[in-house]
Design an enzyme around this catalytic site. Sequence first.
Site, PDB file in Angstrom:
ATOM      1  N   ASP A 150       0.771  -1.202  -0.030  1.00 54.72           N
ATOM      2  CA  ASP A 150       0.104   0.056   0.022  1.00 54.72           C
ATOM      3  C   ASP A 150       0.975   1.219  -0.118  1.00 54.72           C
ATOM      4  O   ASP A 150       1.839   1.077   0.549  1.00 54.72           O
ATOM      5  CB  ASP A 150      -0.974   0.217   1.162  1.00 54.72           C
ATOM      6  N   CYS A 208      -0.200   3.371 -21.802  1.00 58.82           N
ATOM      7  CA  CYS A 208      -1.231   3.177 -20.603  1.00 58.82           C
ATOM      8  C   CYS A 208      -2.683   3.062 -21.320  1.00 58.82           C
ATOM      9  O   CYS A 208      -3.067   3.665 -22.222  1.00 58.82           O
ATOM     10  CB  CYS A 208      -1.135   4.567 -19.963  1.00 58.82           C
ATOM     11  N   CYS A 238      -5.356   3.812 -19.529  1.00 56.22           N
ATOM     12  CA  CYS A 238      -6.438   4.375 -18.620  1.00 56.22           C
ATOM     13  C   CYS A 238      -7.223   5.383 -19.259  1.00 56.22           C
ATOM     14  O   CYS A 238      -6.860   5.745 -20.267  1.00 56.22           O
ATOM     15  CB  CYS A 238      -5.525   5.203 -17.512  1.00 56.22           C
ATOM     16  N   HIS A 249      -5.058   8.147 -13.636  1.00 58.70           N
ATOM     17  CA  HIS A 249      -3.779   7.623 -14.487  1.00 58.70           C
ATOM     18  C   HIS A 249      -2.772   6.910 -13.364  1.00 58.70           C
ATOM     19  O   HIS A 249      -2.410   5.841 -13.783  1.00 58.70           O
ATOM     20  CB  HIS A 249      -2.866   8.746 -15.140  1.00 58.70           C
TER      21      HIS A 249
HETATM   22 ZN   LIG Z   1      -2.877   6.732 -18.373  1.00 60.78          ZN
END
Ligand SMILES: [Zn+2]
Length: 378
Positions: free
Chosen positions: A274, A312, A314, A343
């Site tokens: 975490d 990526c 996202c 992101h």
């Molecule tokens: Zn991203």
Amino acid sequence: MVSEAPRFAFSIDAVDGRARTGRIRMRRGEIRTPAFMPVGTAATVKAMKPEAVRATGAEVILGNTYHLMLRPGAERVAKLGGLHRFMNWPHPILTDSGGYQVMSLSDLCKLTEDGVEFRSHLDGSKHLLGPERSMEIQRLLGSDIVMAFDECPRTDRPRTEIAASMEMSMRWAKRSRAAFDAGGEHAAGTALFGIQQGALDEALRLQSAEALQEIGFDGYAIGGLAVGEGQEAMFATLDFAPGQLPENAPRYLMGVGKPDDLVGAVERGVDMFDCVLPTRSGRNGQAFTWSGPLNLRNARHAEDGGPLDQRCACPTCASYSRAYLHHLQKAGEILGAVLVTEHNLWFYQQLMQAMRAAISRGQFAAFAAEFRRGYLSR
Ligand SMILES: [Zn+2]
């Protein structure tokens, strides 16, 4: 809740060197490991709706006992149906014990065998937090994975002090176990993790690991690292600490870390993490990419029409340019924090997924080398 699911079951699907990938099955859902848990400090993963956190691939989040006991209060959360319902996150939640944050955030009054007396950093009110109250608070919140109450000393303290602190944490671990087990229905459906202490010292870490295994826990955390000792000292400790803990239980490195910390720790046998870094950095305009971290406030992004990261998947990278994110950061717009946090959390989950896949294929060493070539190149 799915009643057929076990209270807690950990299985390992593949091992590659010291890295392992597997799954934890619990009543509220499955957690694939290695796992990264976004931090939901005050019953919210900052700047993210829970639905959006889930969409990143996160299967478990962390809640902070210290923050929630002070505001809105554990009893109030319990009255409102527990933390899952309160914050609209129906999946597993791990809560910390509050010990670390009491010591780092509050005005400490007194540390005794009973626990810690402190004043709230919010309003100065006086509280006592010890193993029994910490277990009670985590039960009131409805936590799925409860952490034992411990003390985390600075790694640069004298060895005698670190030994005494570790020994007290082990006595607290035993009291945590007893208090958790007395929790009735909650204890019957959830899990308790112990926390290994002993700073950077191999013999103290072993003594701590043995004390915890004698008590018996569902999982074992490696505590007391990532408190300023630096990556080299942390990795040196991780060269021996995970191996001192049971092979058939998850190992959780608390408060870690940077993407390259995660790769190095998975390489050394850690299963869970975490850290506030992806969310905190998201609010400060720092984005993590496969080519390393970048600061969106930097003028070089002002006219860059490309995404944060070509690789990526996202929603931020699908629809927004570096130039726009740079503008939002410069203008202090809330959406800037939202989009970069989103992101960053996606990046962390994509990294965990890539590590799990590499371990399954038996190619973790090659993956780690390639990751470092890209991430640490600048
Ligand atoms: Zn991203």
